[in-house]
Design a protein around this motif. Structure first.
Motif, PDB file in Angstrom:
ATOM      1  N   UNK A  82     -12.963  -8.734 -13.122  1.00  0.00           N
ATOM      2  CA  UNK A  82     -12.891 -10.133 -13.323  1.00  0.00           C
ATOM      3  C   UNK A  82     -12.916 -10.380 -14.948  1.00  0.00           C
ATOM      4  N   UNK A  83     -13.809  -9.907 -15.432  1.00  0.00           N
ATOM      5  CA  UNK A  83     -14.154 -10.386 -16.802  1.00  0.00           C
ATOM      6  C   UNK A  83     -13.843  -9.623 -18.121  1.00  0.00           C
ATOM      7  N   UNK A  84     -13.997  -8.192 -18.133  1.00  0.00           N
ATOM      8  CA  UNK A  84     -13.866  -7.341 -19.031  1.00  0.00           C
ATOM      9  C   UNK A  84     -12.230  -6.990 -19.224  1.00  0.00           C
ATOM     10  N   UNK A  85     -11.644  -6.605 -18.118  1.00  0.00           N
ATOM     11  CA  UNK A  85     -10.230  -6.081 -18.450  1.00  0.00           C
ATOM     12  C   UNK A  85      -9.347  -6.801 -19.033  1.00  0.00           C
ATOM     13  N   UNK A  86      -9.366  -8.279 -18.483  1.00  0.00           N
ATOM     14  CA  UNK A  86      -8.488  -9.245 -19.075  1.00  0.00           C
ATOM     15  C   UNK A  86      -8.580  -9.517 -20.721  1.00  0.00           C
ATOM     16  N   UNK A 114     -12.438  -3.781  -1.086  1.00  0.00           N
ATOM     17  CA  UNK A 114     -10.743  -3.253  -1.160  1.00  0.00           C
ATOM     18  C   UNK A 114     -10.900  -2.127  -2.047  1.00  0.00           C
ATOM     19  N   UNK A 115      -9.667  -1.355  -1.585  1.00  0.00           N
ATOM     20  CA  UNK A 115      -9.605  -0.008  -2.181  1.00  0.00           C
ATOM     21  C   UNK A 115      -9.583  -0.172  -3.920  1.00  0.00           C
ATOM     22  N   UNK A 116      -8.996  -1.243  -4.546  1.00  0.00           N
ATOM     23  CA  UNK A 116      -8.848  -1.351  -5.896  1.00  0.00           C
ATOM     24  C   UNK A 116     -10.196  -1.338  -6.503  1.00  0.00           C
ATOM     25  N   UNK A 117     -11.243  -1.639  -5.683  1.00  0.00           N
ATOM     26  CA  UNK A 117     -12.471  -1.755  -6.300  1.00  0.00           C
ATOM     27  C   UNK A 117     -13.051  -0.463  -6.091  1.00  0.00           C
ATOM     28  N   UNK A 123     -11.511 -12.776  -2.596  1.00  0.00           N
ATOM     29  CA  UNK A 123     -10.564 -11.900  -3.273  1.00  0.00           C
ATOM     30  C   UNK A 123     -10.640 -10.291  -3.261  1.00  0.00           C
ATOM     31  N   UNK A 124     -11.856  -9.810  -2.928  1.00  0.00           N
ATOM     32  CA  UNK A 124     -12.236  -8.315  -2.997  1.00  0.00           C
ATOM     33  C   UNK A 124     -12.921  -7.778  -1.648  1.00  0.00           C
TER      34      UNK A 124
END
Length: 302
Positions: free
Chosen positions: A155-159, A213-216, A201-202
């Motif tokens: 949510x916060x770091x990757x962007x 969710x699998x993405x996490x 969302x997750x």
């Protein structure tokens, strides 16, 4: 992961358990000391004299599954080669894995807004435009802490830092809670602090269960690790940030020093260590520098 000593069992509950078939026996002081020494040697978990009642009650609960009648019988089992698989169950019986998503908001906020940006910029300043940041949830229990970190990164770091790679590792001494962590399926209690938008969302909800969710889930790897095992701890190296919260309460001073020294060796220079709010490294280690960051305290390896 957050671990707490189990609350005392009410005697009426024990009596009811005994009435259902659990052997009504009393642990002698001599046998208690044998258990205490054995558990301490294997795991570093220390039971003071005033915790004898707790150990007695928890081990008595293990008798039924093995059809044993005395504390000495169970002690012989866990000391034998055949008892190897029983040890993780014993550790789980004498501790409580209480945790939930977003449990330590002050530490998580400092991680997001201060620690991770500083660590990333420091690595980039050395010419690494796509650095890897390794975060270790050192007593991950059923995975809520590690998965919370994964959500915050997403949510916060990757962007903000799209080229950075992240490695999140969760470890625990209990295989059963690790299986829960890997499944990513949680009950209402675990998600009670999750904001509605993050939950939608997750997670997907099926009946009264929440499926991450699998993405996490795919961002975290979990494996069994005894923090008191120095040789096993040597496998955890080049870590940038460690969460080891509400674990040191189990250890006496000597054991704390052993575990903290291993954590120190695992960290990269400039790496950070979080412990529980009620925990301190005072009198345990002088290697770390205590740093005040906003509303949280963190120990830094200089």
């Amino acid at each position: 992961m957050a671990l707490d000593f189990p609350k005392p069992l009410d005697q009426s509950i024990l009596n009811e358990a005994f009435d259902r078939g659990m052997p009504h026996v009393v642990m002698s002081d001599a046998v208690f000391m044998q258990y205490r020494d054995f558990i301490y040697t294997k795991s570093g978990i220390y039971f003071a004299d005033n915790k004898k009642y707790l150990l007695e009650a928890r081990i008595a609960q293990r008798f039924q599954s093995h059809r044993l009648n005395t504390f000495e019988d169970y002690l012989a089992l866990i000391r034998s080669p055949a008892g190897t698989s029983e040890l993780p169950i014993l550790y789980e019986s004498i501790t409580i894995n209480e945790t939930y998503f977003f449990r330590s908001p002050q530490q998580l906020e400092v991680m997001e807004k201060v620690i991770l940006p500083d660590l990333i910029r420091a690595k980039m300043a050395k010419g690494d435009t796509s650095p890897t940041i390794t975060i270790w949830s050192a007593a991950s229990s059923s995975g809520e802490e590690a998965h919370t970190i994964a959500i915050i990164l997403t949510e916060k770091i990757k962007p903000v830092f799209p080229t950075v790679k992240f490695r999140i590792v969760g470890t625990d001494i209990s295989n059963s809670v690790l299986n829960t962590a890997r499944s990513g399926v949680y009950k209402n209690y675990a998600i009670r602090q999750v904001a509605p938008d993050i939950l939608a969302k997750y997670f997907t909800q099926h009946d009264n269960l929440y499926h991450l969710k699998q993405s996490i889930k795919s961002m975290v790897t979990f494996h069994n690790l005894n923090l008191f095992d120095s040789s096993a701890m040597a496998s955890m190296m080049n870590v940038d940030l460690i969460f080891c919260c509400n674990v040191l309460i189990y250890f006496d001073t000597e054991s704390k020093r052993k575990v903290v020294n291993s954590l120190y060796r695992s960290l990269n220079k400039g790496g950070m260590l979080f412990v529980g709010y009620s925990e301190s490294l005072h009198g345990v280690s002088q290697d770390f520098k205590l740093v005040h960051l906003q509303k949280a305290l963190v120990y830094k390896k200089e």
